[in-house]
Scaffold this active site. Structure first.
Site, mmCIF file in Angstrom:
data_model
loop_
_atom_site.group_PDB
_atom_site.id
_atom_site.type_symbol
_atom_site.label_atom_id
_atom_site.label_comp_id
_atom_site.label_asym_id
_atom_site.label_seq_id
_atom_site.Cartn_x
_atom_site.Cartn_y
_atom_site.Cartn_z
ATOM 1 N N PRO A 1 0.948 -4.167 2.536
ATOM 2 C CA PRO A 1 1.206 -4.073 3.940
ATOM 3 C C PRO A 1 -0.031 -4.545 4.770
ATOM 4 O O PRO A 1 -0.596 -3.809 4.209
ATOM 5 C CB PRO A 1 2.251 -4.011 4.414
ATOM 6 C CG PRO A 1 3.065 -3.234 3.476
ATOM 7 C CD PRO A 1 2.867 -2.722 2.935
ATOM 8 N N GLY B 1 -1.610 1.324 7.445
ATOM 9 C CA GLY B 1 -1.853 2.543 7.465
ATOM 10 C C GLY B 1 -1.524 2.835 6.039
ATOM 11 O O GLY B 1 -2.300 4.176 5.990
ATOM 12 N N LEU B 2 -1.947 2.136 5.202
ATOM 13 C CA LEU B 2 -1.653 2.098 3.328
ATOM 14 C C LEU B 2 -2.818 1.941 2.510
ATOM 15 O O LEU B 2 -2.523 1.812 1.385
ATOM 16 C CB LEU B 2 -0.339 1.395 2.946
ATOM 17 C CG LEU B 2 1.075 1.639 3.985
ATOM 18 C CD1 LEU B 2 2.234 1.636 3.710
ATOM 19 C CD2 LEU B 2 1.212 3.420 3.999
ATOM 20 N N GLY B 3 -3.887 1.378 3.709
ATOM 21 C CA GLY B 3 -5.231 1.461 2.509
ATOM 22 C C GLY B 3 -5.253 -0.427 2.292
ATOM 23 O O GLY B 3 -5.825 -0.248 0.882
ATOM 24 N N SER B 4 -4.534 -1.446 2.995
ATOM 25 C CA SER B 4 -4.449 -2.293 1.779
ATOM 26 C C SER B 4 -5.794 -2.818 1.984
ATOM 27 O O SER B 4 -6.278 -3.389 0.542
ATOM 28 C CB SER B 4 -3.683 -3.344 2.806
ATOM 29 O OG SER B 4 -4.011 -3.999 3.840
ATOM 30 N N ALA C 1 -9.149 -1.173 1.363
ATOM 31 C CA ALA C 1 -9.920 -0.726 0.436
ATOM 32 C C ALA C 1 -9.119 -0.876 -0.894
ATOM 33 O O ALA C 1 -9.688 -1.042 -1.453
ATOM 34 C CB ALA C 1 -9.527 0.851 1.114
ATOM 35 N N ALA C 2 -7.582 -0.908 -1.187
ATOM 36 C CA ALA C 2 -7.185 -0.595 -2.532
ATOM 37 C C ALA C 2 -7.462 -2.391 -2.998
ATOM 38 O O ALA C 2 -7.857 -2.261 -3.862
ATOM 39 C CB ALA C 2 -5.644 -1.049 -2.074
ATOM 40 N N ASP D 1 -10.155 6.959 3.250
ATOM 41 C CA ASP D 1 -9.048 5.772 2.561
ATOM 42 C C ASP D 1 -10.177 5.341 0.876
ATOM 43 O O ASP D 1 -9.036 5.120 0.109
ATOM 44 C CB ASP D 1 -9.329 4.055 3.357
ATOM 45 C CG ASP D 1 -7.697 4.548 3.979
ATOM 46 O OD1 ASP D 1 -7.661 5.537 4.665
ATOM 47 O OD2 ASP D 1 -7.345 2.968 5.077
HETATM 48 O O1 PMV Z 1 -6.508 2.650 7.921
HETATM 49 P P1 PMV Z 1 -5.935 3.808 8.023
HETATM 50 O O2 PMV Z 1 -5.168 2.800 9.606
HETATM 51 O O3 PMV Z 1 -4.290 4.081 7.708
HETATM 52 O O4 PMV Z 1 -6.516 4.629 9.096
HETATM 53 C C1 PMV Z 1 -7.512 5.295 8.750
HETATM 54 C C2 PMV Z 1 -7.914 7.007 9.241
HETATM 55 C C3 PMV Z 1 -8.586 7.343 10.399
HETATM 56 O O5 PMV Z 1 -8.403 8.807 10.540
HETATM 57 C C4 PMV Z 1 -7.823 6.765 11.753
HETATM 58 C C5 PMV Z 1 -9.820 6.146 10.704
HETATM 59 C C6 PMV Z 1 -10.620 6.921 9.503
HETATM 60 O O6 PMV Z 1 -11.408 6.355 9.299
HETATM 61 O O7 PMV Z 1 -10.390 7.571 8.959
#
Ligand code: PMV
Length: 326
Positions: free
Chosen positions: A112, A116-119, A121-122, A163
């Site tokens: 999703p 916050g699950l890295g979509s 970057a993945a 990430d």
């Molecule tokens: O991409 P997310 O939502 O998993 O968040 C990344 C984590 C943070 O520490 C909030 C930002 C970062 O760049 O490390």
């Protein structure tokens, strides 16, 4: 590149490469990691992004089809601030393939978005891997991480780099900005319930708000970051000397500090409380916060009740993932 993450298919004279990359969760240390404090992140292999590269007729150029975004656009027409186009261009340049090869790149993800699950970057990781594979070249995890970091900068403004690192290495990582990352293996398996609040949470927003707070109240924010850094170090110690019972309270303490940073939200708080009440050893938000996902530490005995409680408390989706011990 992980041997499992690239597949080659041949049909007639058409060759197709598909590469994949996992999602991730941050176990502890989000936000403080942007300011140089350590954080721990782990891959979530149940959720995968995929990129497929195949030929197009000569002279037709490169097409980037992002299925989840509902768009299929010639690479040459995508703007310079498009994160996926940027990664594709940088990778093609590194491969010496020119800016517009006759390739079709198809992207698809089960992860999703903005949760916050890295979509992001993945998907970018799968894209880089598929392009290298199609060009017949191998690529190190660090080069993948560096290429994907460029897209993270476009998406998030000031990303720490955690990430792209955990997803490119597909291993638990100890991450400190500006230092070589360390792969690290807990002595015992860690099982997490990952529950989605259902609220999209653009990381750029919460990271920006924390920055504003840090600028106006530097002493308060530095103190919170420092405390988070200590929790992360204690958690690593617990994982490396085999003290699983210490992790739950560290998750809870990290969550309290994230609340003080102002990045939790009503939905996160509700799910965290529900998980704890149902027997989770500890629970916290994961990633940017104010929506997105929470993670709860569970075991065989608590797994079912925690999952049910999270659903009853309004979680859009709950998955259980285990980080294997060494
Ligand atoms: O991409 P997310 O939502 O998993 O968040 C990344 C984590 C943070 O520490 C909030 C930002 C970062 O760049 O490390």
């Amino acid at each position: 590149m992980s041997p499992d993450s690239v597949h080659e298919y041949r049909r007639d004279d058409v060759t197709t490469y598909t590469a994949s990359a996992p999602g991730k969760v941050i176990l502890l240390g989000e936000h403080a990691v942007v300011y140089g404090y350590p954080a721990i992140a782990v891959p979530v292999t149940q959720l995968q992004a995929q990129a497929t590269v195949t030929d197009r007729p000569p002279g037709s150029g490169c097409l980037l089809a992002a299925l989840d975004l509902g768009r299929s656009t010639p690479l040459a027409q995508l703007p310079t601030d498009d994160a996926l186009a940027l990664v594709a261009r940088l990778t093609l340049d590194m491969l010496g393939m020119g800016s517009d090869p006759d390739w079709r790149i198809t992207l698809h993800s089960q992860i999703p978005m903005a949760s916050g699950l890295g979509s992001g970057a993945a998907i970018a990781t799968a894209l880089v891997r598929a392009l290298f594979a199609y060009a017949g070249r191998s690529v190190s995890a660090q080069i993948v991480a560096d290429l994907v970091f460029e897209s993270e900068k476009l998406l998030h403004g000031t990303p720490s780099g955690i990430d792209n690192t955990v997803i490119a290495y597909e291993q638990p990582v100890w991450f400190e900005k500006g230092r070589p990352m360390q792969i690290f293996a807990p002595l015992f398996p860690i099982t997490l319930a990952v529950a989605d609040t259902g609220l999209a949470s653009p990381t750029r927003q919460t990271v920006g708000d924390v920055r504003q707070g840090w600028q106006t109240q530097p002493a308060k924010y530095e103190s919170l970051f420092g405390q988070i850094g200590q929790i992360v170090a204690q958690a690593r110690l617990a994982m490396e000397i085999g003290q699983p019972q210490n992790l739950g309270p560290l998750f809870d303490h990290n969550q309290e500090l994230l609340v003080e940073l102002g990045v939790s939200g009503a939905a996160n708080d509700r799910l965290v409380a529900a998980a704890r009440a149902a027997g989770a050893a500890g629970a916290k938000l994961s990633g940017g916060g104010r929506g997105g996902n929470i993670i709860a530490l569970v075991d065989e005995a608590s797994q079912q009740s925690v999952q049910a409680a999270l659903r009853n408390a309004g979680a859009r989706r709950v998955l259980v993932t285990t980080i294997l011990g060494a």
